[in-house]
Design an enzyme around this catalytic site. Structure first.
Site, short mmCIF file in Angstrom:
data_model
loop_
_atom_site.label_atom_id
_atom_site.label_comp_id
_atom_site.label_asym_id
_atom_site.label_seq_id
_atom_site.Cartn_x
_atom_site.Cartn_y
_atom_site.Cartn_z
N HIS A 116 -6.80 5.98 2.63
CA HIS A 116 -7.14 5.45 3.82
C HIS A 116 -8.64 5.14 4.03
O HIS A 116 -9.24 4.46 5.02
CB HIS A 116 -6.50 5.71 5.28
CG HIS A 116 -5.21 5.36 5.08
ND1 HIS A 116 -4.50 3.86 4.47
CD2 HIS A 116 -3.93 6.38 5.48
CE1 HIS A 116 -2.95 4.47 5.11
NE2 HIS A 116 -2.56 5.67 5.28
N ASP A 154 2.93 5.67 -1.33
CA ASP A 154 2.72 5.54 0.05
C ASP A 154 3.35 5.07 0.52
O ASP A 154 2.71 3.76 0.30
CB ASP A 154 1.83 6.30 0.45
CG ASP A 154 1.24 6.52 1.47
OD1 ASP A 154 1.42 8.09 1.74
OD2 ASP A 154 1.22 6.04 2.98
N HIS A 156 2.31 3.51 3.31
CA HIS A 156 1.00 2.84 3.84
C HIS A 156 0.48 1.90 2.56
O HIS A 156 -0.12 2.70 1.84
CB HIS A 156 0.13 3.32 5.41
CG HIS A 156 0.97 4.35 6.03
ND1 HIS A 156 1.55 5.00 5.53
CD2 HIS A 156 1.53 4.14 7.30
CE1 HIS A 156 2.57 6.17 7.28
NE2 HIS A 156 2.22 4.66 7.51
N ASP A 242 6.09 9.04 2.44
CA ASP A 242 6.98 8.84 3.48
C ASP A 242 7.72 7.11 3.67
O ASP A 242 7.68 6.56 4.76
CB ASP A 242 5.70 8.06 4.94
CG ASP A 242 4.17 7.92 3.94
OD1 ASP A 242 4.37 7.77 2.14
OD2 ASP A 242 3.08 8.37 4.65
#
Ligand code: ZN
Length: 336
Positions: A116, A154, A156, A242
Site C-alpha cells: 500500500h 493479497d 487488498h 488475508d
C-alpha cells in the site's frame, strides 16, 4: 525453498493492540519448521537506502527516517512506526534485492508489509498507508527491471505497487476483494496503466464471499493467460493470506486450495519466484499456508488440508458481471 528471515523483522512493534504485529512471524516460522526449510539471515546491503528511492520520493524516505528516530510515532491512523521500523523495512529491501540477484525461488518472511506504500507514502486516493512503510515488491521489481511480473494475491488491492509501476512496462496483476467493499478503494478493471505501462496493469476485483471455485476460474481465465503471454523471467508474488475465509479483516471465502492452485500454476512456468509476505492476520492460516507453500515448492505436494468452497448464487452473479468488465479491459491488450 530458501526462507529469508531476521529477528530484526520482529522489531517493528505496534504501540497498541494491532493486527499487524510481530507474532505473525512466529506463526510463519512454525510453518517453516513443520515443513523443514532452510532459513537465511539476509545481509544488510550498502545500497539498500538507495534502492528504497527507486520507488519512493526522497521527502518520504526522510520522513520515515525522522519518525523512526522519534518513535513511537504514527504515519496515520492505521500505520505505526517504532524504533526498529527503519532497520526492519530496509532489511526487507536488502532481502528482496539479494533474492533477485540469486534468481532462485525464495520466501521473504519480512515485516512491515509494503504494497500500500506509494511514491510519497499514501497511494492514490487511499485514506491511509494500511500498515505499510516501504514498497518492497515494487522496489524488487524496479531493481530486477525488464521482464519482471508482480502478482499480488493479497485480499487488498496493492494501490502502492500499482501507483509506482503504473507507467512502466512491468506487469502488475492483482486479485483482490472489490474496491467498493474494502480498503483501499482502488483496483478497478479500467485502471490499465498509462504511457509505456498501458496494458501492463491488470486488476481482477472479486465480490466479497467469492469461493475457491470462482477464484480458480479467474486465475485460469485471466491471471495465467496474461502472465504466460508476458512470459516473465522473474515473478514477485505479493503474498497476503488475508483472502482466506478465516481472515478477520476481509470477506472472501477462499481456502488454502486457492492459494496452492495459484502457487502451482506459477511454479509450472519454471521461473524463479520470490514470495514476499504482505498481509494475512489469522495466525493459524499463516502457519498452515506457509507450510503448504514450502511442501509444494520443495516436494510438489499439493495438500491444502481444507475442502474447496463453492460460491453462493447471488455472489456468482456479481462475479460474472465484474468478470465481463475485467475481460473487456484486459482483452484489449492480452488474448484471453
Ligand atoms: Zn491485505
Amino acid at each position: 525453498m530458501l526462507i529469508y528471515f531476521s529477528a530484526l523483522f520482529m522489531n517493528h512493534t505496534p504501540p497498541y493492540s494491532h493486527p499487524e504485529a510481530p507474532d505473525r512471524l512466529d506463526h510463519l516460522l512454525r510453518g517453516v519448521q513443520e515443513a523443514g526449510a532452510e532459513i537465511r539471515e539476509p545481509a544488510f546491503r550498502e545500497d539498500a537506502w538507495r534502492l528504497v528511492e527507486l520507488a519512493h520520493d526522497k521527502s518520504y524516505v526522510e520522513l520515515v527516517k525522522k519518525l523512526c528516530e522519534k518513535a513511537p510515532a504514527q504515519i496515520d491512523g492505521d500505520t505505526y512506526v517504532s524504533r526498529g521500523t527503519c532497520d526492519a523495512a530496509v532489511l526487507a529491501v536488502s532481502a528482496i534485492a539479494s533474492a533477485v540477484d540469486r534468481r532462485e525461488t525464495a520466501l521473504i518472511a519480512a515485516r512491515p508489509p509494503g504494497h500500500h506504500a506509494g511514491f510519497v507514502g499514501r497511494a492514490l486516493s487511499a485514506p491511509t498507508q494500511g500498515f505499510c512503510i516501504f514498497n518492497t515488491a515494487a522496489i524488487g521489481a524496479l531493481y530486477a527491471g525488464e521482464g519482471v511480473a508482480v502478482l499480488d494475491i493479497d485480499v487488498h488491492h496493492g494501490n502502492g505497487t500499482q501507483e509506482i509501476l503504473y507507467e512502466r512496462d512491468l506487469l502488475y496483476i492483482s486479485t483482490h476483494q472489490h474496491p467498493y467493499t474494502l480498503y483501499p478503494g482502488t483496483g478497478f478493471p479500467e485502471e490499465v496503466g498509462a504511457g509505456r505501462g498501458e496494458g501492463y496493469n491488470v486488476n481482477v476485483p472479486l465480490p466479497p464471499r467469492t469461493g475457491d471455485d470462482l477464484y480458480i476460474q479467474a486465475i485460469d481465465e485471466v491471471v495465467m493467460p496474461v502472465l504466460k503471454q508476458y512470459d516473465p523471467r522473474l515473478v514477485i508474488v505479493s503474498l497476503g493470506w488475508d483472502a482466506h475465509k478465516d481472515d478477520p479483516l476481509a470477506d472472501m471465502r477462499l481456502t488454502l486450495k486457492s492459494y496452492l492452485y495459484v502457487f502451482d500454476a506459477v511454479l509450472k512456468m519454471q521461473k524463479p519466484i520470490i514470495f514476499l509476505l504482505e498481509g494475512g492476520y489469522n495466525r493459524d492460516v499463516i502457519r498452515r499456508g506457509t507450510k503448504a507453500l514450502i511442501r509444494l515448492v520443495d516436494h510438489g505436494e499439493f495438500a491444502p488440508g481444507e475442502t474447496q468452497t463453492e460460491t453462493d448464487h447471488h455472489t456468482r452473479n456479481k462475479y460474472l458481471e465484474v468478470m465481463r468488465e475485467v475481460k473487456n479491459y484486459v482483452g484489449r491488450y492480452w488474448r484471453l
